[in-house]
Scaffold this motif. Structure first.
Motif, short mmCIF file in Angstrom:
data_model
loop_
_atom_site.label_atom_id
_atom_site.label_comp_id
_atom_site.label_asym_id
_atom_site.label_seq_id
_atom_site.Cartn_x
_atom_site.Cartn_y
_atom_site.Cartn_z
N THR A 155 55.75 -30.07 93.73
CA THR A 155 54.93 -31.23 93.38
C THR A 155 53.54 -31.10 93.96
O THR A 155 52.54 -31.36 93.29
N ILE A 156 53.45 -30.68 95.21
CA ILE A 156 52.15 -30.52 95.88
C ILE A 156 51.33 -29.43 95.19
O ILE A 156 50.15 -29.62 94.90
N GLU A 157 51.95 -28.30 94.91
CA GLU A 157 51.22 -27.20 94.27
C GLU A 157 50.76 -27.59 92.87
O GLU A 157 49.64 -27.24 92.46
N LYS A 158 51.58 -28.30 92.13
CA LYS A 158 51.20 -28.73 90.77
C LYS A 158 50.00 -29.68 90.82
O LYS A 158 49.04 -29.52 90.07
N LYS A 159 50.06 -30.66 91.71
CA LYS A 159 48.97 -31.62 91.82
C LYS A 159 47.68 -30.93 92.28
O LYS A 159 46.59 -31.23 91.78
N CYS A 160 47.78 -30.02 93.24
CA CYS A 160 46.59 -29.30 93.71
C CYS A 160 46.01 -28.40 92.62
O CYS A 160 44.79 -28.25 92.52
N ARG A 161 46.86 -27.80 91.78
CA ARG A 161 46.34 -27.02 90.65
C ARG A 161 45.58 -27.90 89.68
O ARG A 161 44.53 -27.52 89.17
N VAL A 167 46.22 -24.80 98.18
CA VAL A 167 47.12 -25.24 99.24
C VAL A 167 47.09 -24.21 100.36
O VAL A 167 47.24 -23.01 100.13
N VAL A 168 46.89 -24.68 101.60
CA VAL A 168 46.84 -23.79 102.76
C VAL A 168 48.19 -23.78 103.48
O VAL A 168 48.74 -22.71 103.75
N SER A 169 48.73 -24.94 103.80
CA SER A 169 50.02 -25.01 104.49
C SER A 169 50.69 -26.35 104.21
O SER A 169 50.05 -27.31 103.82
N VAL A 170 52.02 -26.37 104.42
CA VAL A 170 52.81 -27.58 104.22
C VAL A 170 53.76 -27.73 105.41
O VAL A 170 54.44 -26.77 105.78
#
Length: 97
Positions: A30-36, A42-45
């Motif tokens: 979800t984070i990677e999709k939104k950031c794309r 994305v640097v770190s989670v």
């Protein structure tokens, strides 16, 4: 009887670990999709579990804090709150374009 209780506790611990890994994978996607979509890198989670939410209600939820970069030389921090396997709140602060 004691061995049975130990086996059940170990199985329950494995089940919780498996569910947490599943939730972490959904959150990362979800984070990677939104950031794309926002053209961010994305640097770190990281994550932390909480028992209460901001409204002081008793609810088990996990906050995934992520760092991202918009231009490559800067770093900002946002978060994603997950309740179970459902994203509940996604926050990305104001950043440079």
């Amino acid at each position: 009887m004691q061995d049975l209780i130990i086996i059940l506790l170990v199985c329950f611990g494995c089940f919780l670990f498996w569910q947490q890994r599943r939730q972490a994978e959904i959150a990362r996607q979800t984070i990677e999709k939104k950031c794309r979509q926002l053209e961010l890198q994305v640097v770190s989670v990281t994550f932390s579990h909480r028992i209460r939410d901001e409204q002081r209600r008793w609810r088990w939820h996990t906050r995934y804090t992520f760092e991202f970069s918009s231009l490559g030389d800067d770093c900002y921090q946002g978060y994603l709150d997950m309740i179970g396997f459902t994203p509940a709140k996604f926050f990305v602060p104001v950043h440079r374009l």
